[in-house]
Design a protein around this motif. Structure first.
Motif, mmCIF file in Angstrom:
data_model
loop_
_atom_site.group_PDB
_atom_site.id
_atom_site.type_symbol
_atom_site.label_atom_id
_atom_site.label_comp_id
_atom_site.label_asym_id
_atom_site.label_seq_id
_atom_site.Cartn_x
_atom_site.Cartn_y
_atom_site.Cartn_z
ATOM 1 N N CYS A 194 44.141 63.786 153.878
ATOM 2 C CA CYS A 194 43.510 64.885 154.615
ATOM 3 C C CYS A 194 44.341 66.144 154.419
ATOM 4 C CB CYS A 194 43.408 64.549 156.102
ATOM 5 S SG CYS A 194 44.999 64.467 156.956
ATOM 6 N N SER A 231 36.120 67.691 160.902
ATOM 7 C CA SER A 231 35.520 67.388 159.608
ATOM 8 C C SER A 231 34.500 68.456 159.253
ATOM 9 C CB SER A 231 34.827 66.018 159.628
ATOM 10 O OG SER A 231 35.739 64.981 159.847
ATOM 11 N N ASP A 289 39.216 66.971 157.368
ATOM 12 C CA ASP A 289 38.759 66.338 156.134
ATOM 13 C C ASP A 289 37.259 66.542 155.999
ATOM 14 O OD1 ASP A 289 37.536 64.592 157.892
ATOM 15 O OD2 ASP A 289 38.447 62.781 157.072
#
Length: 243
Positions: free
Chosen positions: A65, A155, A180
């Motif tokens: 990440c 995310s 991520d």
């Protein structure tokens, strides 16, 4: 499931199936791959298919990440204690000093980590368990002591290598640790699947910081190191802490 029974896991980054022996029982790890397709749609579809077929007790995603500078180093594992989609929101026009400017109003719909798992991970971090052993197993020395961290994680749909975009994401939560392209989908799939419900958790390690230095000469090496620390912390957590 109690002691003596199988515990099933779904991970979504690798292509190896493994049974882990813990005391007198096996922990069955069901590993799935998206064939290098990144992003939340691919992760969600794969997760739902695997949940429906195997009905695991837990679902986990490991891997790499982007981290936030000053809140982690290359290789540090991050455990998400809440996850949301940083791209979910409303694009608006607002007035600032009589000027009309474009703005984004985020909809931060967080999904939280199971409290029992959060407590177990917090204990690992407090006692600094496993990280020295994991770091000593890596062939390169980065002169940085590994530290696991637990906190907010976001995310989105795109790879970030832009300081301006990164600052926009950081404004959504002052304690943000990393981000991520998939983790929210894992939590969302677990939260919205049919009964019996399963428990999601994320262990991802920092391989870059989402800025314009993302493509540095050591990019591949940093990604390998981050994947290594993430996978090994996952293993130690499974064999030492889950019933």
């Amino acid at each position: 499931m109690g002691i003596g029974q199988n515990i099933n896991f779904l991970t979504t980054q690798h292509s190896i199936t493994q049974d882990i022996l813990k005391n007198s029982r096996n922990i069955s790890v069901i590993v799935a791959s998206t064939d290098n397709a990144m992003g939340m749609p691919a992760a969600f579809v794969l997760s739902m298919k695997m949940i429906q077929r195997y009905r695991p007790k837990y679902i986990c995603m490991v891997g790499i990440c982007a981290g936030i500078k000053g809140k982690g180093k290359i290789g540090d594992p991050i455990i998400a204690d809440r996850v949301w989609d940083y791209g979910s929101g409303k694009h608006i026009i607002k007035k600032v000093d009589e000027k009309r400017i474009e703005a984004f109003k985020p909809y931060i719909n967080q999904i939280a980590l199971n409290k029992e798992l959060a407590a177990q991970f917090s204990n690992i971090i407090l006692k600094n368990l496993y990280l020295d052993q994991i770091q000593s197993s890596w062939p390169h020395d980065y002169n940085n002591k590994l530290m696991a961290r637990i906190g907010p994680f976001a995310s989105g749909s795109a790879v970030i290598a832009n300081e301006n975009k990164l600052n926009e994401i950081k404004e959504q939560h002052g304690q943000l640790l990393g981000f991520d392209m998939e983790s929210y989908a894992i939590f969302y799939a677990a939260d919205n699947c049919s009964h019996p419900k399963l428990t999601p958790f994320i262990i991802k390690s920092i391989s870059d910081f989402g800025d314009s230095h993302k493509s540095n000469p050591k990019k591949d090496e940093y990604q390998e190191f981050a994947a290594f620390t993430s996978a090994n912390l996952f293993y130690q957590f499974v064999v030492s802490h889950l019933e």
